[in-house]
Scaffold this motif. Sequence first.
Motif, mmCIF file in Angstrom:
data_model
loop_
_atom_site.group_PDB
_atom_site.id
_atom_site.type_symbol
_atom_site.label_atom_id
_atom_site.label_comp_id
_atom_site.label_asym_id
_atom_site.label_seq_id
_atom_site.Cartn_x
_atom_site.Cartn_y
_atom_site.Cartn_z
ATOM 1 N N THR A 92 5.011 -0.684 -3.644
ATOM 2 C CA THR A 92 4.226 -1.292 -4.433
ATOM 3 C C THR A 92 4.797 -2.174 -5.548
ATOM 4 O OG1 THR A 92 3.573 0.223 -6.074
ATOM 5 C CG2 THR A 92 2.539 0.666 -3.867
ATOM 6 N N THR A 93 4.105 -2.978 -6.078
ATOM 7 C CA THR A 93 4.779 -3.784 -7.188
ATOM 8 C C THR A 93 5.151 -2.966 -8.263
ATOM 9 O OG1 THR A 93 2.564 -4.060 -8.163
ATOM 10 C CG2 THR A 93 3.177 -5.580 -6.434
ATOM 11 N N VAL A 94 4.850 -1.709 -8.149
ATOM 12 C CA VAL A 94 5.171 -0.967 -9.458
ATOM 13 C C VAL A 94 6.446 0.182 -8.882
ATOM 14 C CG1 VAL A 94 3.288 -1.005 -10.855
ATOM 15 C CG2 VAL A 94 3.342 0.973 -9.137
ATOM 16 N N GLY A 95 6.632 0.050 -7.632
ATOM 17 C CA GLY A 95 7.770 1.014 -7.152
ATOM 18 C C GLY A 95 7.402 2.171 -6.190
ATOM 19 N N LEU A 96 6.159 2.449 -6.174
ATOM 20 C CA LEU A 96 5.645 3.395 -5.505
ATOM 21 C C LEU A 96 5.806 3.384 -4.240
ATOM 22 C CD1 LEU A 96 2.833 4.684 -7.694
ATOM 23 C CD2 LEU A 96 5.173 5.501 -7.641
#
Length: 158
Positions: free
Chosen positions: A70-74
Amino acid sequence: VYANQTDHAAADAALAATTGTFVLADNAAEGAARAAIMTASAQIFANVKQRPDTVWMSPDEYAKWGAMTTTVGLPSSPGINDAPSAGGSLMGLRVVVDGNFAAKTMIIGVASFFEHYETVGGLLAVTEPTILGYTIAYYGYVGDFLVNAGGALKRSAT
């Protein structure tokens, strides 16, 4: 050897029988990739009135989906397992990874619409007097069939 050859034949038959396509760019971001799968799933449901339950993919596609974040690295698809033999799930679809698929292969569909029939003949030994020995072979008969072509779509890259 026999099992790998019959699996290869089944993978080729599934890809050839799946004539409908859905568009998914090679380096699609998470949102676009998920939208492509949802659009394909909706199309299959409209075609055959059943929700697709399986996604078949080549190892490179499996690696791509497993690494997508995801955009937050998850992880985008936390249901995809680290073990390719297990596959896991992708957006509720059972994942089947097959090394006999060509690169960039991804098929979404209703698993019960794919049929595979096999009759194993087994081991065959024939005496070869010219070599004072035997020729040994293993054989069987295989047939693959997609019951309803609307029940599966394959990835078409842009």
